[in-house]
Design a protein around this motif. Sequence first.
Motif, PDB file in Angstrom:
ATOM      1  N   LEU A  14      33.293  29.328  44.318  1.00 21.59           N
ATOM      2  CA  LEU A  14      33.733  28.847  45.632  1.00 21.59           C
ATOM      3  C   LEU A  14      35.252  28.765  45.696  1.00 21.59           C
ATOM      4  N   ALA A  15      35.866  28.251  44.643  1.00 24.63           N
ATOM      5  CA  ALA A  15      37.324  28.118  44.622  1.00 24.63           C
ATOM      6  C   ALA A  15      38.008  29.471  44.728  1.00 24.63           C
ATOM      7  N   SER A  16      37.362  30.533  44.234  1.00 22.78           N
ATOM      8  CA  SER A  16      37.954  31.870  44.333  1.00 22.78           C
ATOM      9  C   SER A  16      37.873  32.420  45.749  1.00 22.78           C
ATOM     10  N   LEU A  17      36.916  31.942  46.540  1.00 24.82           N
ATOM     11  CA  LEU A  17      36.759  32.402  47.922  1.00 24.82           C
ATOM     12  C   LEU A  17      37.611  31.599  48.889  1.00 24.82           C
ATOM     13  N   ILE A  18      37.683  30.301  48.645  1.00 24.71           N
ATOM     14  CA  ILE A  18      38.443  29.399  49.507  1.00 24.71           C
ATOM     15  C   ILE A  18      39.369  28.617  48.590  1.00 24.71           C
ATOM     16  N   PRO A  19      40.568  29.130  48.322  1.00 17.58           N
ATOM     17  CA  PRO A  19      41.433  28.538  47.296  1.00 17.58           C
ATOM     18  C   PRO A  19      41.699  27.046  47.464  1.00 17.58           C
ATOM     19  N   ALA A  20      41.705  26.562  48.691  1.00 15.22           N
ATOM     20  CA  ALA A  20      41.977  25.136  48.901  1.00 15.22           C
ATOM     21  C   ALA A  20      40.763  24.274  48.605  1.00 15.22           C
ATOM     22  N   ASN A  21      39.625  24.889  48.337  1.00 14.60           N
ATOM     23  CA  ASN A  21      38.390  24.157  48.097  1.00 14.60           C
ATOM     24  C   ASN A  21      37.734  24.666  46.828  1.00 14.60           C
ATOM     25  N   PRO A  22      36.916  23.889  46.122  1.00 13.17           N
ATOM     26  CA  PRO A  22      36.708  22.485  46.422  1.00 13.17           C
ATOM     27  C   PRO A  22      37.777  21.607  45.772  1.00 13.17           C
ATOM     28  N   PRO A  23      38.213  20.568  46.434  1.00  6.90           N
ATOM     29  CA  PRO A  23      39.198  19.687  45.831  1.00  6.90           C
ATOM     30  C   PRO A  23      38.554  18.823  44.758  1.00  6.90           C
ATOM     31  N   GLN A  24      39.366  18.079  44.069  1.00  5.38           N
ATOM     32  CA  GLN A  24      38.840  17.102  43.122  1.00  5.38           C
ATOM     33  C   GLN A  24      38.255  15.941  43.931  1.00  5.38           C
ATOM     34  N   GLU A  25      36.954  15.933  44.095  1.00  4.03           N
ATOM     35  CA  GLU A  25      36.327  14.856  44.856  1.00  4.03           C
ATOM     36  C   GLU A  25      36.455  13.554  44.059  1.00  4.03           C
ATOM     37  N   SER A  26      36.944  12.512  44.706  1.00  2.00           N
ATOM     38  CA  SER A  26      37.046  11.203  44.063  1.00  2.00           C
ATOM     39  C   SER A  26      36.016  10.273  44.673  1.00  2.00           C
ATOM     40  N   ALA A  27      35.669   9.240  43.935  1.00  4.57           N
ATOM     41  CA  ALA A  27      34.716   8.260  44.454  1.00  4.57           C
ATOM     42  C   ALA A  27      35.250   7.634  45.736  1.00  4.57           C
ATOM     43  N   ALA A  28      36.555   7.325  45.761  1.00  2.53           N
ATOM     44  CA  ALA A  28      37.149   6.704  46.947  1.00  2.53           C
ATOM     45  C   ALA A  28      37.115   7.654  48.142  1.00  2.53           C
ATOM     46  N   GLY A  29      37.428   8.939  47.893  1.00  4.04           N
ATOM     47  CA  GLY A  29      37.405   9.909  48.976  1.00  4.04           C
ATOM     48  C   GLY A  29      36.003  10.133  49.527  1.00  4.04           C
ATOM     49  N   LEU A  30      35.029  10.202  48.630  1.00  2.70           N
ATOM     50  CA  LEU A  30      33.644  10.378  49.064  1.00  2.70           C
ATOM     51  C   LEU A  30      33.179   9.190  49.886  1.00  2.70           C
ATOM     52  N   ALA A  31      33.501   7.987  49.421  1.00  2.00           N
ATOM     53  CA  ALA A  31      33.106   6.784  50.147  1.00  2.00           C
ATOM     54  C   ALA A  31      33.744   6.762  51.527  1.00  2.00           C
ATOM     55  N   GLN A  32      35.016   7.148  51.610  1.00  2.00           N
ATOM     56  CA  GLN A  32      35.713   7.147  52.893  1.00  2.00           C
ATOM     57  C   GLN A  32      35.079   8.136  53.863  1.00  2.00           C
ATOM     58  N   GLU A  33      34.811   9.371  53.398  1.00  3.33           N
ATOM     59  CA  GLU A  33      34.210  10.377  54.272  1.00  3.33           C
ATOM     60  C   GLU A  33      32.824   9.939  54.735  1.00  3.33           C
ATOM     61  N   TRP A  34      32.045   9.368  53.834  1.00  2.39           N
ATOM     62  CA  TRP A  34      30.711   8.884  54.156  1.00  2.39           C
ATOM     63  C   TRP A  34      30.797   7.806  55.234  1.00  2.39           C
ATOM     64  N   LEU A  35      31.633   6.806  55.042  1.00  5.66           N
ATOM     65  CA  LEU A  35      31.702   5.687  55.969  1.00  5.66           C
ATOM     66  C   LEU A  35      32.305   6.094  57.294  1.00  5.66           C
ATOM     67  N   GLU A  36      33.280   7.004  57.274  1.00  2.95           N
ATOM     68  CA  GLU A  36      33.860   7.495  58.529  1.00  2.95           C
ATOM     69  C   GLU A  36      32.804   8.228  59.361  1.00  2.95           C
ATOM     70  N   ALA A  37      32.018   9.063  58.694  1.00  3.12           N
ATOM     71  CA  ALA A  37      30.970   9.796  59.410  1.00  3.12           C
ATOM     72  C   ALA A  37      29.894   8.862  59.937  1.00  3.12           C
ATOM     73  N   ALA A  38      29.569   7.835  59.178  1.00  4.32           N
ATOM     74  CA  ALA A  38      28.538   6.889  59.598  1.00  4.32           C
ATOM     75  C   ALA A  38      28.974   6.121  60.845  1.00  4.32           C
ATOM     76  N   ARG A  39      30.279   5.893  60.977  1.00  8.81           N
ATOM     77  CA  ARG A  39      30.783   5.146  62.145  1.00  8.81           C
ATOM     78  C   ARG A  39      30.964   6.034  63.370  1.00  8.81           C
ATOM     79  N   ALA A  40      30.994   7.357  63.161  1.00  9.54           N
ATOM     80  CA  ALA A  40      31.288   8.284  64.273  1.00  9.54           C
ATOM     81  C   ALA A  40      30.120   8.349  65.267  1.00  9.54           C
TER      82      ALA A  40
END
Length: 278
Positions: A252-278
């Motif tokens: 995947l990283a070879s196809l989309i160089p900017a992805n995947p990033p180093q997913e962090s627990a804090a980042g995952l929690a933030q994305e999850w909670l932001e989506a849940a509130r949307a």
Amino acid sequence: MTKADILVMGATGKVGRLLRAHWRGTGMATAWQGRSAGLAPGWVRWEAGMPMPPTHILCLLSGVTAGDTTALEENRKIGLEVAKAAIAADVDCILLASTMAVYGLTPRGGASEDTPAETPRPYGLAKLAMEKAMADHLHGTSTALCALRLGNVAGADMLGSVVATGRRVVLDRFADGHGPVRSYVGPGHLARVVEGLAHRVLRGGALPAVLNVAGQQPVAMADILHAAMLPFDWQDAGRDAVQHVSMDCTRLASLIPANPPQESAAGLAQEWLEAARA
């Protein structure tokens, strides 16, 4: 009807709702599908047996994630129904939301797309059968297939499902004193990946038949819950419990160089909670 650049099917499900909350779709005409979606702007209705709405790319999120073998076998049927309709509608490419569960037990360094399955559980077997049935049916046609083997989608996995019910999460604790570790993909990261792959197809690029989609390193479930400030309890892991399940996402990283990033627990929690509130 104007031909969409991408049609997201199953957009009212758990992953679909999280994806929509982070979707940007810059430069793309996007349509969303759900059997009960009504006629809201940007939404289309489709069921098996109906003509497929005109689209270049189809992102298939629909599927059965739980139940007995008979229930899970519906995944194969869904895949074949969509494949048949996509061929008739001259869809260029189907992005199939599959799962890392197809690998079963994974090596500690993570399963690559070429890693053979090792004792996958019923859900993984059902999704593997869905992948194969669709690939066989689409072989020799002008509609390509790319099976996206998703890591745990933050907010749509076991943690998100339990929290959504208001219950307290219980994690297995293994002999080393730690809990489950999984390859994760945040809903925002997933949206960027799907958008990036869609743009690649629209520019005439090809995609591999199989693609792992997750962060570069697995993440502990306990760390995600701590970051989300959600309380949980421990229980001793049973004999069949698996501590580490992870994927290698180099392709995947070879196809989309900017992805995947180093997913962090804090980042995952933030994305999850932001989506849940949307």
